[in-house]
Each structure stands twice: as structure tokens, then as C-alpha cells.
Design a protein around this motif. Structure first.
Motif, PDB file in Angstrom:
ATOM      1  N   PRO A  92       0.858  -1.211   0.128  1.00 32.87           N
ATOM      2  CA  PRO A  92       0.260   0.027   0.113  1.00 32.87           C
ATOM      3  C   PRO A  92       0.733   1.467  -0.037  1.00 32.87           C
ATOM      4  N   ASP A  93       0.170   1.817  -0.294  1.00 35.89           N
ATOM      5  CA  ASP A  93       0.591   3.849  -0.006  1.00 35.89           C
ATOM      6  C   ASP A  93       1.259   3.990   1.366  1.00 35.89           C
ATOM      7  N   LEU A  94       2.347   3.741   1.731  1.00 34.64           N
ATOM      8  CA  LEU A  94       2.500   4.081   3.456  1.00 34.64           C
ATOM      9  C   LEU A  94       3.096   5.942   3.612  1.00 34.64           C
ATOM     10  N   SER A  95       3.025   5.887   2.445  1.00 37.04           N
ATOM     11  CA  SER A  95       3.229   7.658   3.011  1.00 37.04           C
ATOM     12  C   SER A  95       1.540   8.542   3.406  1.00 37.04           C
ATOM     13  N   LEU A  96       1.044   7.701   2.630  1.00 40.09           N
ATOM     14  CA  LEU A  96      -0.412   8.286   2.159  1.00 40.09           C
ATOM     15  C   LEU A  96      -0.595   7.603   3.826  1.00 40.09           C
ATOM     16  N   LEU A  97      -0.795   6.408   4.431  1.00 32.82           N
ATOM     17  CA  LEU A  97      -1.288   5.984   5.260  1.00 32.82           C
ATOM     18  C   LEU A  97      -0.079   6.657   6.728  1.00 32.82           C
ATOM     19  N   HIS A  98       0.683   6.975   6.351  1.00 34.75           N
ATOM     20  CA  HIS A  98       1.451   8.012   7.500  1.00 34.75           C
ATOM     21  C   HIS A  98       1.140   8.910   7.984  1.00 34.75           C
ATOM     22  N   GLU A  99       0.035   9.679   6.681  1.00 36.82           N
ATOM     23  CA  GLU A  99      -0.318  11.413   6.753  1.00 36.82           C
ATOM     24  C   GLU A  99      -1.623  10.661   6.979  1.00 36.82           C
ATOM     25  N   ARG A 100      -2.555  10.372   6.611  1.00 34.57           N
ATOM     26  CA  ARG A 100      -3.876   9.120   7.352  1.00 34.57           C
ATOM     27  C   ARG A 100      -3.869   9.205   9.036  1.00 34.57           C
ATOM     28  N   TRP A 101      -2.714   9.314   9.672  1.00 36.50           N
ATOM     29  CA  TRP A 101      -2.044   8.506  11.163  1.00 36.50           C
ATOM     30  C   TRP A 101      -2.448   9.888  11.392  1.00 36.50           C
ATOM     31  N   GLN A 102      -1.405  10.769  11.328  1.00 33.75           N
ATOM     32  CA  GLN A 102      -0.815  12.395  11.440  1.00 33.75           C
ATOM     33  C   GLN A 102      -2.056  12.961  11.661  1.00 33.75           C
ATOM     34  N   HIS A 103      -3.355  13.281  10.648  1.00 38.27           N
ATOM     35  CA  HIS A 103      -4.518  13.491  10.510  1.00 38.27           C
ATOM     36  C   HIS A 103      -5.722  13.077  11.529  1.00 38.27           C
ATOM     37  N   ALA A 104      -5.470  11.927  11.644  1.00 38.11           N
ATOM     38  CA  ALA A 104      -6.022  11.477  12.716  1.00 38.11           C
ATOM     39  C   ALA A 104      -6.045  11.736  14.352  1.00 38.11           C
ATOM     40  N   LEU A 105      -4.642  11.515  14.363  1.00 41.30           N
ATOM     41  CA  LEU A 105      -4.051  12.292  15.726  1.00 41.30           C
ATOM     42  C   LEU A 105      -4.312  13.362  15.759  1.00 41.30           C
ATOM     43  N   SER A 106      -4.043  14.344  14.833  1.00 41.56           N
ATOM     44  CA  SER A 106      -4.670  15.708  15.275  1.00 41.56           C
ATOM     45  C   SER A 106      -5.656  15.933  15.095  1.00 41.56           C
ATOM     46  N   GLU A 107      -6.679  15.396  14.772  1.00 43.97           N
ATOM     47  CA  GLU A 107      -8.078  15.457  14.965  1.00 43.97           C
ATOM     48  C   GLU A 107      -8.683  14.542  16.319  1.00 43.97           C
ATOM     49  N   PHE A 108      -7.877  13.803  17.211  1.00 42.85           N
ATOM     50  CA  PHE A 108      -7.804  13.000  18.311  1.00 42.85           C
ATOM     51  C   PHE A 108      -7.925  14.472  19.131  1.00 42.85           C
ATOM     52  N   LEU A 109      -6.742  14.922  19.397  1.00 42.78           N
ATOM     53  CA  LEU A 109      -6.533  16.040  19.996  1.00 42.78           C
ATOM     54  C   LEU A 109      -7.332  17.239  20.654  1.00 42.78           C
ATOM     55  N   GLU A 110      -8.279  17.508  18.889  1.00 42.85           N
ATOM     56  CA  GLU A 110      -8.919  18.579  18.941  1.00 42.85           C
ATOM     57  C   GLU A 110     -10.553  18.536  20.104  1.00 42.85           C
ATOM     58  N   ARG A 111      -9.988  16.617  19.804  1.00 42.33           N
ATOM     59  CA  ARG A 111     -11.114  16.278  19.980  1.00 42.33           C
ATOM     60  C   ARG A 111     -11.684  16.063  21.769  1.00 42.33           C
ATOM     61  N   ALA A 112     -10.133  16.645  21.787  1.00 44.23           N
ATOM     62  CA  ALA A 112      -9.881  15.984  23.842  1.00 44.23           C
ATOM     63  C   ALA A 112      -9.596  17.047  23.826  1.00 44.23           C
ATOM     64  N   GLY A 113      -9.531  18.063  23.591  1.00 40.45           N
ATOM     65  CA  GLY A 113     -10.079  19.779  23.970  1.00 40.45           C
ATOM     66  C   GLY A 113     -11.254  19.743  24.410  1.00 40.45           C
ATOM     67  N   ALA A 114     -12.520  19.633  23.059  1.00 38.29           N
ATOM     68  CA  ALA A 114     -13.647  19.859  22.864  1.00 38.29           C
ATOM     69  C   ALA A 114     -14.224  19.168  24.275  1.00 38.29           C
ATOM     70  N   THR A 115     -13.385  17.499  24.587  1.00 39.46           N
ATOM     71  CA  THR A 115     -14.091  16.694  24.822  1.00 39.46           C
ATOM     72  C   THR A 115     -13.909  17.476  26.506  1.00 39.46           C
ATOM     73  N   ARG A 116     -13.014  17.678  27.371  1.00 42.35           N
ATOM     74  CA  ARG A 116     -12.479  17.969  28.120  1.00 42.35           C
ATOM     75  C   ARG A 116     -13.692  19.394  28.445  1.00 42.35           C
ATOM     76  N   LEU A 117     -13.848  20.409  27.657  1.00 41.71           N
ATOM     77  CA  LEU A 117     -15.033  21.227  28.080  1.00 41.71           C
ATOM     78  C   LEU A 117     -15.898  20.436  28.682  1.00 41.71           C
ATOM     79  N   GLU A 118     -16.615  20.087  27.640  1.00 41.22           N
ATOM     80  CA  GLU A 118     -17.738  19.225  28.241  1.00 41.22           C
ATOM     81  C   GLU A 118     -17.730  18.562  29.560  1.00 41.22           C
ATOM     82  N   LEU A 119     -16.871  17.808  29.718  1.00 38.99           N
ATOM     83  CA  LEU A 119     -15.938  17.412  31.094  1.00 38.99           C
ATOM     84  C   LEU A 119     -16.270  18.096  32.284  1.00 38.99           C
ATOM     85  N   ASP A 120     -15.343  19.715  31.753  1.00 38.70           N
ATOM     86  CA  ASP A 120     -15.800  20.000  32.823  1.00 38.70           C
ATOM     87  C   ASP A 120     -16.903  20.583  33.191  1.00 38.70           C
ATOM     88  N   ARG A 121     -17.784  20.920  32.755  1.00 37.09           N
ATOM     89  CA  ARG A 121     -19.092  21.662  32.257  1.00 37.09           C
ATOM     90  C   ARG A 121     -19.929  21.095  33.107  1.00 37.09           C
TER      91      ARG A 121
END
Length: 230
Positions: free
Chosen positions: A6-35
Motif C-alpha cells: 500500500p501507499d505507506l506515505s499516505l497511511l502516515h499522513e492519515r495517521w497524523q491527521h487522525a492524531l490531530s483530530e483526536f487532540l482537537e476532540r480531546a480539547g472539546a471533550t475536556r470542556l464538556e467534562l468540566d461543565r
């Protein structure tokens, strides 16, 4: 013939994108947890808020370690367990939620980085040649996972030679299995509406697991749950 690599460079890019989305959601989830934790502290939390806390901690327990933050999984599991124990553990639940929130804040601020570095350079996929003149049905995988980012990451790790489908709700799984007849079901235990362990029992009772492999994807490591799944 299907390319065996498979295109491993593309898979690496998708992993980095998913990790970035996880961190973004973690911030939003923290706000909801705090409320919702604040409502738990002042005694005004209703069932909807408690359910939201349980849902958020369950998702973090499953996805934290996946994206290289095992402490998030450990803290979230502890908080979820205390929340499920009921009103008698409110003080401990609040302390656990506050500890989880503090760590999430540090992660979002960049004080902790992911411990997971997938070695895509070592990944290789081999495929035996198909017999000449023989039509072979494309292998099919059904992913049942309510975390849409995690589900997308798993989906993207399959090559084009695999027919991959995703559902995000327990009520959708049985209908999807009947419609798609997948070779493998990747199943999260913490789906909304119908938990994975209940789904396995229903699928098994109806004979739908006879020709389908089932792989559980869950942070639930309780021995009785493992035995029930087996």
C-alpha cells in the motif's frame, strides 16, 4: 493484479491527521467534562449529564491509548468505573474527573506527546495470486465503532482490495451484517443503544457468526466480559 504494497506515505499522513483530530476532540471533550463535573460538584447534575460523563470517559478510555496516551485511558477508565458505581462514589468520581481533565489540558497544551509512532516503513502486505479464470468475491470488513475518527483510521488502514463499511450505532449492526454478509466484524463493546457483547449474543443466536469472524475492539478488560465474549 493488486499491488502488494500500500501507499505507506499516505497511511502516515492519515495517521497524523487522525492524531490531530483526536487532540482537537480531546480539547472539546475536556470542556464538556468540566461543565458536567461542575454540576456534579454542586449537586445539580441530572441523568443526561451523568450519561454524558460516562460516554465521554468511555470513549477516552478506548481512544487515549490508541493514539499514544495510555495515561488518558487509565484515568478515563478509573473515572468511568466510579461513575458507574453510582451516587455513593460521587466524591471519588469528581476527583477522578478533575484528574482526567487536568491531564487532558496538559496534552492539548503539548506538555505530553503521543507515545505511539507507527512504523509504516516496515509494513508490507502480501497477497497470493488468484487462480486463473476464477472469480473471487472481494473480502468484506464491517467496522462497528462509535468514535468516527477511530473508525476512519481503521478503515484507511485497509487497501483497496478490501471492501470496508462502517456503522456507528448498535442498532445498525445487525441490519448491516444481514445486508453485507461481511467476512470480519470489528466490533466496539461501547456502542450506543446496543452494546457489543449483547450484539455478539444476538448474532450468534441467529447463526450469523457461523461464517463471520468477530474481533472485539474495547478497553473493557474485565475477566467476566472477556469470558462472556468468548
Amino acid at each position: 493484479m493488486v499491488n502488494s504494497k500500500p501507499d505507506l506515505s499516505l497511511l502516515h499522513e492519515r495517521w497524523q491527521h487522525a492524531l490531530s483530530e483526536f487532540l482537537e476532540r480531546a480539547g472539546a471533550t475536556r470542556l464538556e467534562l468540566d461543565r458536567n463535573t461542575a454540576s456534579l460538584v454542586d449537586g445539580s447534575a441530572d441523568q443526561t449529564q451523568l450519561d454524558a460523563l460516562i460516554n465521554d470517559t468511555h470513549k477516552l478510555a478506548g481512544s487515549g491509548g490508541t493514539f499514544g496516551f495510555p495515561v488518558i485511558s487509565r484515568l478515563a477508565k478509573a473515572a468511568e468505573r466510579l461513575l458507574l458505581a453510582g451516587p455513593g462514589s460521587d466524591a471519588e468520581s469528581i476527583a477522578a474527573l478533575q484528574a482526567l481533565s487536568a491531564y487532558l489540558g496538559d496534552v492539548v497544551a503539548g506538555k505530553h506527546t503521543s507515545e505511539t509512532t507507527p512504523d509504516f516503513g516496515e509494513a508490507e502486505r502480501a497477497k497470493a495470486p488468484e487462480p486463473a479464470g476464477r472469480a473471487v468475491r472481494q473480502r468484506r470488513v464491517l467496522i462497528a465503532e462509535d468514535d468516527v475518527v477511530f473508525a476512519a483510521l481503521i478503515r484507511d488502514m485497509f487497501g483497496g482490495e478490501i471492501d470496508v463499511h462502517t456503522v456507528h450505532d448498535g442498532d445498525e449492526v445487525i441490519a448491516a451484517v444481514r445486508r453485507l454478509t461481511p467476512d470480519v466484524l470489528l466490533l466496539d463493546d461501547g456502542l450506543p443503544n446496543l452494546r457489543g457483547l449483547d450484539l455478539i449474543e444476538t448474532l450468534h443466536r441467529d447463526g450469523m457468526t457461523r461464517d463471520m469472524g468477530v474481533v472485539m475492539m474495547t478497553a473493557n478488560a474485565a475477566p467476566d466480559s472477556i469470558l462472556r465474549a468468548i
